[in-house]
Design an enzyme around this catalytic site. Structure first.
Site, mmCIF file in Angstrom:
data_model
loop_
_atom_site.group_PDB
_atom_site.id
_atom_site.type_symbol
_atom_site.label_atom_id
_atom_site.label_comp_id
_atom_site.label_asym_id
_atom_site.label_seq_id
_atom_site.Cartn_x
_atom_site.Cartn_y
_atom_site.Cartn_z
ATOM 1 N N HIS A 220 7.229 5.541 1.896
ATOM 2 C CA HIS A 220 7.400 4.478 1.711
ATOM 3 C C HIS A 220 8.532 5.266 -0.123
ATOM 4 O O HIS A 220 9.902 4.716 0.004
ATOM 5 C CB HIS A 220 7.221 3.187 0.505
ATOM 6 C CG HIS A 220 5.787 2.703 1.822
ATOM 7 N ND1 HIS A 220 4.537 2.974 2.261
ATOM 8 C CD2 HIS A 220 5.882 2.121 2.760
ATOM 9 C CE1 HIS A 220 3.261 2.628 2.615
ATOM 10 N NE2 HIS A 220 4.497 2.441 3.257
ATOM 11 N N ARG B 189 -2.616 3.680 6.353
ATOM 12 C CA ARG B 189 -4.031 3.811 6.778
ATOM 13 C C ARG B 189 -4.884 5.014 6.751
ATOM 14 O O ARG B 189 -6.060 4.787 7.304
ATOM 15 C CB ARG B 189 -3.754 3.352 8.665
ATOM 16 C CG ARG B 189 -2.897 1.453 8.491
ATOM 17 C CD ARG B 189 -3.322 1.066 10.320
ATOM 18 N NE ARG B 189 -3.271 -0.075 10.601
ATOM 19 C CZ ARG B 189 -2.159 -0.719 10.757
ATOM 20 N NH1 ARG B 189 -0.664 0.164 10.641
ATOM 21 N NH2 ARG B 189 -1.617 -2.050 10.437
ATOM 22 N N HIS C 291 3.117 3.812 -0.222
ATOM 23 C CA HIS C 291 2.571 6.336 -0.573
ATOM 24 C C HIS C 291 4.470 7.019 -0.553
ATOM 25 O O HIS C 291 4.963 6.567 -0.578
ATOM 26 C CB HIS C 291 1.827 6.798 0.364
ATOM 27 C CG HIS C 291 2.682 6.212 1.688
ATOM 28 N ND1 HIS C 291 3.518 6.716 2.440
ATOM 29 C CD2 HIS C 291 1.539 5.336 2.644
ATOM 30 C CE1 HIS C 291 3.776 6.061 3.452
ATOM 31 N NE2 HIS C 291 2.895 5.319 3.948
ATOM 32 N N GLY D 210 11.364 4.350 7.805
ATOM 33 C CA GLY D 210 11.021 5.744 7.765
ATOM 34 C C GLY D 210 10.548 5.807 9.848
ATOM 35 O O GLY D 210 10.857 5.383 10.815
ATOM 36 N N ASP E 8 7.612 5.818 12.487
ATOM 37 C CA ASP E 8 8.385 4.323 13.479
ATOM 38 C C ASP E 8 8.916 4.271 14.184
ATOM 39 O O ASP E 8 9.550 3.804 14.527
ATOM 40 C CB ASP E 8 7.462 3.058 12.647
ATOM 41 C CG ASP E 8 6.192 2.945 11.823
ATOM 42 O OD1 ASP E 8 5.376 2.335 12.235
ATOM 43 O OD2 ASP E 8 6.167 3.345 10.736
ATOM 44 N N ALA F 218 1.110 -1.685 0.199
ATOM 45 C CA ALA F 218 -0.459 -0.031 -0.077
ATOM 46 C C ALA F 218 0.882 0.857 -0.202
ATOM 47 O O ALA F 218 1.047 1.932 0.873
ATOM 48 C CB ALA F 218 -1.134 0.189 1.226
#
Ligand code: AMP
Length: 280
Positions: A37, A187, A34, A147, A150, A32
């Site tokens: 990433h 999310r 974005h 990143g 996190d 997923a």
């Protein structure tokens, strides 16, 4: 760009890259993809001649009542993005490939794994450490890119790499945000229009704490109180944690020395979001 699905293929690719004189970069993701990433893949491609972006929705980092089944899966688009940003290969293993039947080996970074996100998501950071160890070992990467978003994950992985004497260097990249400040997250697609606005409370708290710290306020109590007041003004949001910690140990600090981590996690409707900043 090639798509690899087995550990043996990934290892072969990595060793061939190394023989050709190229550094191997690894960008672990759950897909997923974005622009957050994308920034990691771009950073990897800028510093390593060969880059593997992994796409694996890791079951062991989800709790029993979490969103594993409905986690967004956008594999084709992910591959296009990865290729455009400079990935050499996408590594997309099955769950069985990374967790062979009967697998019972896990990586537990004691202490750290039960702080911040680990406190409210038991087992989450153990799952993260386990899968990243598998990916680092399988890819034999020189550098792996993560990143700062996190931040607890980064602390756990740094400790793991140091403790296990792994040969992969961890590179941490800045948080990529929407123009209005919301940190990009896979999310975010769960958010309704109303929740999308409420979600800005996290980045607002981060910005306010940054500004207050920059103005000279270093007392943890005062910084945390500012953040709590910002959340209190938006009753629709349920705060999970608001913390000021040492980034290496994730232990709370009394005074925000340079490098201290201010981190928040909050539920916006049924979606749990996180944000943070490293104070200067
Ligand atoms: P995920 O797919 O959510 O497991 O994230 C994969 C990697 O992308 C992790 O290292 C994350 O910290 C990183 N990442 C996620 N969101 C962002 C963001 N907004 N900015 C920078 N990196 C991010």
């Amino acid at each position: 760009m090639e798509i690899l699905s087995t550990v043996a293929e990934l290892r072969r690719w990595s060793r061939a890259s190394r023989r050709a004189g190229r550094l191997v970069g690894l960008v672990p993701t759950m897909g997923a993809l974005h622009l957050g990433h994308a920034s990691l893949i771009r950073a990897a491609a800028a510093s390593c001649g060969s880059v593997a972006a992994s796409i694996f929705v890791n079951p062991t980092q989800f709790g029993p009542n979490e969103d594993f089944a409905r986690y967004p899966r956008t594999f084709e688009g992910d591959c296009k993005l990865a290729e455009a940003e400079g990935a050499t290969v996408v590594f997309a293993p099955s769950a069985k490939e990374l967790y062979p039947p009967g697998a019972t080996t896990f990586v537990e970074v004691e202490g750290l794994s039960s702080r911040l996100d680990g406190a409210s998501r038991p087992g989450h950071l153990r799952g993260v450490a386990t899968v990243v160890a598998k990916l680092m070992i399988a890819s034999e990467a020189d550098r792996a890119f993560f990143g700062q978003k996190d931040a607890a994950q980064v602390a756990v992985l740094r400790r793991m790499v140091a403790d296990l004497r792994l040969a992969t260097e961890i590179v941490v990249c800045p948080i990529v945000r929407e123009p209005d400040g919301l940190a990009l997250s896979s999310r975010n697609v769960y958010l309704s229009a109303e929740e999308r606005i409420q979600a800005l409370t996290l980045s607002r708290a981060v910005r306010q704490v940054e500004a207050l710290a920059a103005s000279g306020e270093r007392r943890s109590g005062a910084l945390l109180e500012t953040a709590r007041q910002i959340f209190a003004a938006v009753p629709a949001i349920r705060v999970d944690y608001v913390e000021l910690v040492d980034w290496a140990t994730l232990e709370p600090v009394e005074t925000a020395a340079p490098g201290a981590l201010f981190a928040v996690a909050a539920w916006v409707g049924a979606t749990r979001l996180i944000d943070d900043t490293i104070l200067g």
